[in-house]
Design a protein around this motif. Structure first.
Motif, short mmCIF file in Angstrom:
data_model
loop_
_atom_site.label_atom_id
_atom_site.label_comp_id
_atom_site.label_asym_id
_atom_site.label_seq_id
_atom_site.Cartn_x
_atom_site.Cartn_y
_atom_site.Cartn_z
N LEU A 160 0.83 -1.20 0.00
CA LEU A 160 0.00 0.00 0.00
C LEU A 160 0.87 1.26 0.00
O LEU A 160 0.60 2.22 -0.74
N ALA A 161 1.93 1.26 0.80
CA ALA A 161 2.85 2.40 0.83
C ALA A 161 3.56 2.56 -0.52
O ALA A 161 3.73 3.69 -1.01
N LEU A 162 3.96 1.45 -1.13
CA LEU A 162 4.62 1.53 -2.44
C LEU A 162 3.66 2.01 -3.52
O LEU A 162 4.07 2.72 -4.45
N ALA A 163 2.39 1.65 -3.42
CA ALA A 163 1.39 2.15 -4.37
C ALA A 163 1.29 3.68 -4.27
O ALA A 163 1.27 4.38 -5.28
N ALA A 164 1.25 4.17 -3.04
CA ALA A 164 1.17 5.62 -2.84
C ALA A 164 2.43 6.31 -3.35
O ALA A 164 2.35 7.35 -4.02
N LEU A 165 3.58 5.73 -3.07
CA LEU A 165 4.83 6.33 -3.52
C LEU A 165 4.94 6.32 -5.04
O LEU A 165 5.37 7.30 -5.65
N SER A 166 4.52 5.23 -5.67
CA SER A 166 4.61 5.17 -7.13
C SER A 166 3.59 6.10 -7.79
O SER A 166 3.79 6.52 -8.94
N ALA A 167 2.53 6.45 -7.09
CA ALA A 167 1.54 7.38 -7.64
C ALA A 167 2.00 8.83 -7.51
O ALA A 167 1.48 9.71 -8.23
N LEU A 168 2.95 9.12 -6.64
CA LEU A 168 3.38 10.50 -6.40
C LEU A 168 3.84 11.23 -7.65
O LEU A 168 3.37 12.35 -7.92
N PRO A 169 4.72 10.65 -8.49
CA PRO A 169 5.10 11.37 -9.71
C PRO A 169 3.93 11.59 -10.66
O PRO A 169 3.87 12.62 -11.35
N LEU A 170 2.99 10.66 -10.69
CA LEU A 170 1.80 10.83 -11.54
C LEU A 170 0.96 12.00 -11.04
O LEU A 170 0.48 12.82 -11.83
N LEU A 171 0.78 12.08 -9.73
CA LEU A 171 0.02 13.19 -9.16
C LEU A 171 0.72 14.53 -9.42
O LEU A 171 0.07 15.53 -9.74
N ARG A 172 2.04 14.53 -9.29
CA ARG A 172 2.80 15.75 -9.58
C ARG A 172 2.62 16.16 -11.04
O ARG A 172 2.44 17.33 -11.35
N TYR A 173 2.67 15.20 -11.95
CA TYR A 173 2.53 15.48 -13.37
C TYR A 173 1.15 16.10 -13.66
O TYR A 173 1.06 17.11 -14.35
N ARG A 175 -0.85 17.59 -11.56
CA ARG A 175 -0.95 18.89 -10.89
C ARG A 175 -0.21 19.95 -11.71
O ARG A 175 -0.73 21.04 -11.92
N GLU A 176 0.98 19.63 -12.22
CA GLU A 176 1.74 20.59 -13.03
C GLU A 176 1.08 20.84 -14.38
O GLU A 176 1.13 21.95 -14.89
#
Length: 181
Positions: A160-173, A175-176
């Motif tokens: 679950l933590a790795l899913a959240a971490l791997s989603a972080l760059p997608l969320l940043r993309y 958002r930008e």
């Protein structure tokens, strides 16, 4: 850690480092499972083995994402493979949660609740195992726990933590791309 400081720490984590972190943590998770199996002698049940598969897939996807990453920008190709990591880790979390439910008797497990590594090292070992009525491990009995948390529970938290971490760059993309900072 308070929410604000956690967000600040995650905002400082460069996106190009994330695939390598995913790869390292998944490799350590699989290494830990193999240590328990081959060094400590815990035979995995079929659900334990199923819970490893998303890590293998995610390690390959994270490696490709890491290779595709560039110095200043992670790139769309890497984001696609990180999306595959999100999917793999959420699948792994689902498998682990199902396994937890079986261990805590919230629901029934599969009828074939065995099938661990019963391969013998020699013909004599195989004959002895067959004569002794060797049984595959049960999915509904946790072989090992720490603070009441089984290996399936730890795998659930990790994936679950790795899913959240791997989603972080997608969320940043995303958002930008909407012009948000």
């Amino acid at each position: 850690m308070p929410h604000a400081s956690m967000r600040a720490m995650l905002d400082r984590l460069p996106s190009i480092a994330i695939p390598w972190i995913l790869l390292a943590v998944s490799a350590a998770t699989i290494g830990g499972a193999l240590f328990f199996e081959h060094v400590l002698g815990y035979v995995p049940c079929s659900l334990c083995l199923d819970g490893r598969q998303p890590h293998y897939f995610a390690m390959a996807a994270a490696l490709i994402a890491g290779i595709l990453s560039r110095e200043a920008n992670i790139g769309i190709g890497a984001l696609i493979f990180l999306g595959l990591c999100v999917f793999a880790y959420l699948t792994g979390a689902g498998i682990s949660f199902y396994h937890l439910g079986v261990e805590y008797h919230w629901w029934e497990g599969p009828e074939t609740c065995g099938g661990g590594n019963l391969v013998a090292n020699s013909l004599e070992d195989l004959q002895a195992a067959l004569q002794g009525g060797a049984k595959a491990p049960r999915c509904d009995e946790a072989a090992w726990t720490l603070f009441g948390i089984s290996l399936a529970g730890f795998n659930f938290v990790i994936t679950l933590a790795l899913a959240a971490l791997s989603a972080l760059p997608l969320l940043r993309y995303f958002r930008e791309s909407r012009g948000e900072a």
